[in-house]
Design a protein around this motif. Structure first.
Motif, PDB file in Angstrom:
ATOM      1  N   SER A 115     -53.754 -26.833   1.084  1.00  0.00           N
ATOM      2  CA  SER A 115     -53.573 -26.066   2.317  1.00  0.00           C
ATOM      3  C   SER A 115     -54.439 -24.813   2.334  1.00  0.00           C
ATOM      4  O   SER A 115     -54.925 -24.397   3.387  1.00  0.00           O
ATOM      5  CB  SER A 115     -52.100 -25.687   2.492  1.00  0.00           C
ATOM      6  N   ASP A 116     -54.613 -24.175   1.181  1.00  0.00           N
ATOM      7  CA  ASP A 116     -55.436 -22.964   1.133  1.00  0.00           C
ATOM      8  C   ASP A 116     -56.906 -23.271   1.401  1.00  0.00           C
ATOM      9  O   ASP A 116     -57.647 -22.436   1.917  1.00  0.00           O
ATOM     10  CB  ASP A 116     -55.300 -22.287  -0.232  1.00  0.00           C
ATOM     11  N   ARG A 117     -57.341 -24.466   1.058  1.00  0.00           N
ATOM     12  CA  ARG A 117     -58.755 -24.800   1.223  1.00  0.00           C
ATOM     13  C   ARG A 117     -59.074 -25.318   2.616  1.00  0.00           C
ATOM     14  O   ARG A 117     -59.995 -24.849   3.266  1.00  0.00           O
ATOM     15  CB  ARG A 117     -59.156 -25.837   0.163  1.00  0.00           C
ATOM     16  N   ARG A 118     -58.317 -26.312   3.079  1.00  0.00           N
ATOM     17  CA  ARG A 118     -58.708 -26.893   4.362  1.00  0.00           C
ATOM     18  C   ARG A 118     -57.547 -27.476   5.173  1.00  0.00           C
ATOM     19  O   ARG A 118     -57.752 -28.046   6.223  1.00  0.00           O
ATOM     20  CB  ARG A 118     -59.743 -28.004   4.132  1.00  0.00           C
ATOM     21  N   GLY A 119     -56.332 -27.348   4.693  1.00  0.00           N
ATOM     22  CA  GLY A 119     -55.214 -27.989   5.384  1.00  0.00           C
ATOM     23  C   GLY A 119     -54.677 -27.187   6.544  1.00  0.00           C
ATOM     24  O   GLY A 119     -54.828 -25.972   6.617  1.00  0.00           O
ATOM     25  N   ASP A 120     -54.059 -27.876   7.489  1.00  0.00           N
ATOM     26  CA  ASP A 120     -53.339 -27.250   8.600  1.00  0.00           C
ATOM     27  C   ASP A 120     -51.895 -27.059   8.146  1.00  0.00           C
ATOM     28  O   ASP A 120     -51.151 -28.020   7.984  1.00  0.00           O
ATOM     29  CB  ASP A 120     -53.419 -28.138   9.841  1.00  0.00           C
ATOM     30  N   ARG A 121     -51.503 -25.797   7.929  1.00  0.00           N
ATOM     31  CA  ARG A 121     -50.180 -25.539   7.348  1.00  0.00           C
ATOM     32  C   ARG A 121     -49.052 -26.053   8.248  1.00  0.00           C
ATOM     33  O   ARG A 121     -48.035 -26.536   7.748  1.00  0.00           O
ATOM     34  CB  ARG A 121     -50.000 -24.042   7.097  1.00  0.00           C
ATOM     35  N   LYS A 122     -49.204 -25.936   9.552  1.00  0.00           N
ATOM     36  CA  LYS A 122     -48.140 -26.372  10.458  1.00  0.00           C
ATOM     37  C   LYS A 122     -47.861 -27.864  10.261  1.00  0.00           C
ATOM     38  O   LYS A 122     -46.696 -28.268  10.146  1.00  0.00           O
ATOM     39  CB  LYS A 122     -48.530 -26.100  11.909  1.00  0.00           C
ATOM     40  N   THR A 123     -48.905 -28.672  10.227  1.00  0.00           N
ATOM     41  CA  THR A 123     -48.729 -30.111  10.007  1.00  0.00           C
ATOM     42  C   THR A 123     -48.105 -30.378   8.650  1.00  0.00           C
ATOM     43  O   THR A 123     -47.225 -31.243   8.504  1.00  0.00           O
ATOM     44  CB  THR A 123     -50.084 -30.829  10.114  1.00  0.00           C
ATOM     45  N   GLU A 176     -50.402 -15.487   7.635  1.00  0.00           N
ATOM     46  CA  GLU A 176     -51.611 -15.679   8.443  1.00  0.00           C
ATOM     47  C   GLU A 176     -51.359 -15.311   9.903  1.00  0.00           C
ATOM     48  O   GLU A 176     -52.207 -14.689  10.556  1.00  0.00           O
ATOM     49  CB  GLU A 176     -52.082 -17.131   8.331  1.00  0.00           C
ATOM     50  N   HIS A 177     -50.186 -15.681  10.419  1.00  0.00           N
ATOM     51  CA  HIS A 177     -49.831 -15.359  11.800  1.00  0.00           C
ATOM     52  C   HIS A 177     -49.685 -13.849  11.982  1.00  0.00           C
ATOM     53  O   HIS A 177     -50.145 -13.282  12.993  1.00  0.00           O
ATOM     54  CB  HIS A 177     -48.523 -16.069  12.165  1.00  0.00           C
ATOM     55  N   ALA A 178     -49.051 -13.179  11.003  1.00  0.00           N
ATOM     56  CA  ALA A 178     -48.871 -11.730  11.089  1.00  0.00           C
ATOM     57  C   ALA A 178     -50.221 -11.010  11.060  1.00  0.00           C
ATOM     58  O   ALA A 178     -50.443 -10.054  11.809  1.00  0.00           O
ATOM     59  CB  ALA A 178     -47.988 -11.246   9.939  1.00  0.00           C
ATOM     60  N   ASP A 179     -51.118 -11.468  10.197  1.00  0.00           N
ATOM     61  CA  ASP A 179     -52.449 -10.854  10.126  1.00  0.00           C
ATOM     62  C   ASP A 179     -53.212 -11.030  11.445  1.00  0.00           C
ATOM     63  O   ASP A 179     -53.910 -10.116  11.906  1.00  0.00           O
ATOM     64  CB  ASP A 179     -53.248 -11.468   8.973  1.00  0.00           C
ATOM     65  N   LYS A 180     -53.066 -12.200  12.045  1.00  0.00           N
ATOM     66  CA  LYS A 180     -53.797 -12.485  13.276  1.00  0.00           C
ATOM     67  C   LYS A 180     -53.243 -11.707  14.464  1.00  0.00           C
ATOM     68  O   LYS A 180     -53.994 -11.257  15.338  1.00  0.00           O
ATOM     69  CB  LYS A 180     -53.743 -13.990  13.567  1.00  0.00           C
ATOM     70  N   LEU A 188     -42.689 -24.900  18.234  1.00  0.00           N
ATOM     71  CA  LEU A 188     -42.766 -23.450  18.380  1.00  0.00           C
ATOM     72  C   LEU A 188     -43.720 -22.736  17.421  1.00  0.00           C
ATOM     73  O   LEU A 188     -44.239 -21.677  17.767  1.00  0.00           O
ATOM     74  CB  LEU A 188     -41.358 -22.841  18.222  1.00  0.00           C
ATOM     75  N   LEU A 189     -43.941 -23.273  16.235  1.00  0.00           N
ATOM     76  CA  LEU A 189     -44.814 -22.555  15.300  1.00  0.00           C
ATOM     77  C   LEU A 189     -46.280 -22.708  15.697  1.00  0.00           C
ATOM     78  O   LEU A 189     -46.687 -23.749  16.221  1.00  0.00           O
ATOM     79  CB  LEU A 189     -44.610 -23.046  13.870  1.00  0.00           C
ATOM     80  N   PRO A 190     -47.094 -21.690  15.426  1.00  0.00           N
ATOM     81  CA  PRO A 190     -48.514 -21.744  15.825  1.00  0.00           C
ATOM     82  C   PRO A 190     -49.331 -22.646  14.901  1.00  0.00           C
ATOM     83  O   PRO A 190     -49.000 -22.804  13.723  1.00  0.00           O
ATOM     84  CB  PRO A 190     -48.969 -20.292  15.686  1.00  0.00           C
ATOM     85  N   THR A 191     -50.369 -23.226  15.448  1.00  0.00           N
ATOM     86  CA  THR A 191     -51.333 -24.001  14.661  1.00  0.00           C
ATOM     87  C   THR A 191     -52.502 -23.094  14.302  1.00  0.00           C
ATOM     88  O   THR A 191     -53.112 -22.490  15.178  1.00  0.00           O
ATOM     89  CB  THR A 191     -51.855 -25.205  15.460  1.00  0.00           C
ATOM     90  N   MET A 192     -52.796 -22.985  13.024  1.00  0.00           N
ATOM     91  CA  MET A 192     -53.879 -22.116  12.564  1.00  0.00           C
ATOM     92  C   MET A 192     -54.738 -22.900  11.569  1.00  0.00           C
ATOM     93  O   MET A 192     -54.484 -22.895  10.365  1.00  0.00           O
ATOM     94  CB  MET A 192     -53.326 -20.839  11.919  1.00  0.00           C
TER      95      MET A 192
END
Length: 392
Positions: free
Chosen positions: A74-82, A131-135, A192-196
């Motif tokens: 996930s840190d390298r290339r994954g979509d955390r929401k999925t 990540e969402h908080a930083d954004k 409801l959760l964002p996709t990043m």
């Protein structure tokens, strides 16, 4: 009447609320399963104390392997929401497997693997929240603290509810409720959760050894590992001890865990407030001294009321180490915040890994009472380690 502009401005608050709800329901799912697992294995699967301990060890090992593999991906290339959504679905499948299967072999091979995915949803959710908080410009530390409070709240409610369901309706109903909690998480994540998504590959730094204070960092690692190991031995053994040796109601075990979790919340908040004013080493020494008093009490106290009162020392023990342990690692390892955080996290993982074998073997050979003697010894060694650490 909502205009599109108003709705857009409210979306971040909706997403923030969704993070809190996911944290709560994922906490409920874990709090329903973990405290009752030893009783389930002993009463429903008819596993011996040694096999109960082995199950916890394999369960911890599966969680470590799965979480590390998914964290790297996930840190390298994954979509955390999925990834979180998939983990919630697999966690629900694992809970249903425990509800309908009574095969020890199937549960220790497949059940622990599915449970490993279920528990991994939690750290991935915290990573996505950061990540969402930083954004969005939110204060990341406070947002994370509020999310952790939701998990603590879940552990106030979950264990008493778990034992009430197990006693009143059976373990099948209890594990079905855990699956429902995972399903609720999955729905919240999906809608409801964002996709990043990652825009580029991220280089993952390997865990580094401490550049300074190596002796003291090693002592702190041993101390925290022993603390979590003692706590894990207690969580594994206590429900069986309450039912089989003290002949008390199973619900008492849930009330004890829930009360301790409730008391931990103000302890963690107060410790977080005073950590900058008082020595973290002193707070951890208080934690270890509380553990000595707590485990000494479990050896001699048998009345339900006194066992509940004893949870004050349990909450002081766990609340202080949870609030200040990671910060103390970071103080001892200046300029290595990531490595220090990972070291502290690994103390909990190693503690669970060792606790299964220790508690199962001791209970098998000498009875449940002997496990609390071991936890008392761990607490005493921990206090000695912390007393040997110098100020950074």
């Amino acid at each position: 009447m909502f205009t599109p502009g108003v709705l857009i401005r409210r979306l971040p608050n909706l997403q923030a609320s969704a993070f809190l709800l996911v944290a709560f329901f994922s906490g409920v799912a874990g709090a329903l399963q973990t405290p009752t697992l030893s009783l389930y294995l002993s009463g429903e699967i008819h596993a011996s104390p040694m096999l109960v301990g082995l199950f916890f060890t394999v369960n911890a090992l599966a969680g470590i392997v799965v979480s590390q593999l998914l964290a790297t991906f996930s840190d390298r290339r994954g979509d955390r929401k999925t990834l979180i959504l998939q983990c919630c679905v697999l966690g629900a499948a694992g809970a249903l497997l425990f509800a309908w299967s009574h095969s020890y072999l199937l549960l220790i091979i497949v059940g622990t693997l599915l449970a490993g995915f279920g528990t991994t949803a939690n750290p991935q959710m915290f990573a996505l929240a950061r990540e969402h908080a930083d954004k969005t410009g939110r204060e990341a530390a406070m947002f994370s603290s509020v999310m952790r409070a939701q998990i603590s709240l879940a552990w106030v409610i979950g264990p008493p509810l778990a034992f009430a369901l197990a006693v009143g309706f059976g373990f099948k109903a209890m594990y079905t409720c855990a699956a429902v909690a995972f399903a609720a998480c999955a729905l919240l994540v999906h809608f409801l959760l964002p996709t990043m998504r990652k825009t580029q590959a991220v280089t993952i730094d390997k865990l580094q050894a401490p550049r300074r204070n190596r002796r003291d960092t090693l002592l702190l690692f041993v101390a925290c590992t022993l603390m979590w190991c003692a706590n894990s031995c207690y969580l594994i053994t206590m429900p069986l001890y309450i039912v089989h040796e003290l002949q008390l109601n199973e619900k008492l075990a849930g009330e004890m865990i829930g009360l301790a979790a409730g008391l931990e919340i103000p302890v963690m908040l107060i410790a977080g407030y005073y950590a900058a004013r008082f020595s973290k080493r002193r707070l951890l020494r208080i934690s270890a001294a509380s553990a000595v008093l707590f485990y000494a009490g479990t050896l001699f106290i048998t009345s339900p009321g006194m066992l509940l009162a004893l949870q004050f020392f349990n909450a002081l023990f766990i609340g202080l180490v949870a609030a200040t342990g990671m910060l103390y690692f970071q103080d001892l390892m200046p300029g290595q915040a990531g490595a220090a955080t990972t070291l502290f996290t690994n103390t909990s993982r190693v503690g669970w890994l060792v606790a299964g074998l220790i508690s199962g073997g001791a209970a098998q050979l000498w009875g449940y009472h002997s496990v609390f003697l071991l936890t008392l010894a761990m607490a005493a060694v921990t206090l000695g380690c912390l007393w040997s650490i110098r100020n950074p």
